[in-house]
Design an enzyme around this catalytic site. Sequence first.
Site, PDB file in Angstrom:
ATOM      1  N   GLY A   1       0.778  -1.223   0.000  1.00  0.00           N
ATOM      2  CA  GLY A   1       0.000   0.000   0.000  1.00  0.00           C
ATOM      3  C   GLY A   1       0.811   1.275   0.000  1.00  0.00           C
TER       4      GLY A   1
ATOM      5  N   ASP B   1       1.780  -3.578   8.357  1.00  0.00           N
ATOM      6  CA  ASP B   1       3.127  -3.020   8.337  1.00  0.00           C
ATOM      7  C   ASP B   1       3.419  -2.402   6.975  1.00  0.00           C
ATOM      8  OD1 ASP B   1       4.211  -4.903   6.534  1.00  0.00           O
ATOM      9  OD2 ASP B   1       5.057  -6.153   8.104  1.00  0.00           O
TER      10      ASP B   1
ATOM     11  N   VAL C   1       4.936  -3.057   4.269  1.00  0.00           N
ATOM     12  CA  VAL C   1       4.910  -3.735   2.974  1.00  0.00           C
ATOM     13  C   VAL C   1       3.660  -4.580   2.778  1.00  0.00           C
ATOM     14  CG1 VAL C   1       7.406  -3.746   2.688  1.00  0.00           C
ATOM     15  CG2 VAL C   1       6.314  -5.641   3.889  1.00  0.00           C
ATOM     16  N   LYS C   2       2.605  -4.320   3.543  1.00  0.00           N
ATOM     17  CA  LYS C   2       1.366  -5.057   3.357  1.00  0.00           C
ATOM     18  C   LYS C   2       0.438  -4.338   2.366  1.00  0.00           C
ATOM     19  CE  LYS C   2       2.204  -8.583   5.972  1.00  0.00           C
ATOM     20  NZ  LYS C   2       3.608  -8.301   6.292  1.00  0.00           N
ATOM     21  N   THR C   3      -0.613  -5.043   1.961  1.00  0.00           N
ATOM     22  CA  THR C   3      -1.517  -4.544   0.914  1.00  0.00           C
ATOM     23  C   THR C   3      -2.123  -3.199   1.281  1.00  0.00           C
ATOM     24  OG1 THR C   3      -2.005  -6.824   0.270  1.00  0.00           O
ATOM     25  CG2 THR C   3      -3.538  -5.122  -0.470  1.00  0.00           C
TER      26      THR C   3
END
Length: 398
Positions: A3, A183, A185-187
């Site tokens: 995201g 976190d 690097v999540k979607t």
Amino acid sequence: MPGFEVFGAHERAQVNEVLETGVLMRYGFDGMRQGHFKALAFEQAFAKRMDVAHCQLVSSGTAALSVALASAGIGAGDEVIMPSFTFVASFESIMMLGAVPVLVDIDDTLTLDPKAVLAAITDKTKAVMPVHMCGSMADLDALKEICKAHHLILLEDACQAIGGTYKGVALGAYGDLGCFSFDFVKTITCGEGGAVITNNAAYKVNADQYQDHGHDHIGMDRGAETHPTLGYNFRISELHAAVGLGQLQRFDEILQRQKAHYGTLAAALADVPGVTFRRVPEGGVQNHSFLNIFLPTAEKAQQAQKALSAAGIDACFYWFKNNWHYINGWEHLTQAKSIAPLTPQIQEALKNLSAKDFSQSDYYMGRTLSFLIKLGWDEATLNRRAQVMRDTLMDLGL
């Protein structure tokens, strides 16, 4: 995914409202807030989106797993079955409570093998934790039947699969409890953060208290609140929750872009000899955050990764030799390298883990390559990437 590639006006607007009030903590200071309760607003919006009754925000996905387990009464000496392919947070969250991680094989879904779960159940087993790695799910019907028959908690770790569904139910909402990571690097991201979702009202109360020092959160005076139980500090801040609220407004956009990019890459590889795709259980819809393929052998998979890297294809993961995500790289776990003393039960379990046969997991992981789906690719970049991936794999003569 991730995201952070789409940060913009939505996130800035939410964060600025927090900064204008100066109240960065989610609890207390009601008179200064000017009506802004970002964590509460996120919980309500996310619960509605996941179609569940309750959501509890916490400081990380790891915290979400520990809080979820604790809220269901799982702790010292209890066994929790989990997969050999996951992130290190899975066993960390279990061990933090004094519970015992029981690692078992995966199958061609790249997630928990129900047969391996069934074989691992003992009189100390209290929960089964499928981890929906790389955007897709375990055989949830089979796992739910096992849990029902043996009176076990089904806790879904959906940290890498937010937005996926199983038989029309959001991943994370199918079991007794579901956990997510937000976190960086999540979607969708809060920078740092996590969430527990459930339809069980008692678990929600327990999670709410456990993540904030046991506070009952009754009334308007934090100093006058009682502590019905022991708890710890796993709170999320208003700043992090504000970022998440902004991201949540773009959730559908993010998922649609992921699916489109995934579709282009998958179509390019669909007829490449020797390439097959991970199995998605019938009725499941992955969130398309990773494209996951099997090569004929482990040797071919390593050869392919090297060739793809040389051709400029980044974010291609060979998990079999990855220090974070597969048991092959978890020497600190198998050798019980802990700064603080571990309980005798955990020490015994880890000693036995060193000698356990994970050849079935090796068979699947050794042949797997995973490609991160990025949101920022324009059409030309995406099409060029698809062609290079196809040509490189074709040239290898798999």
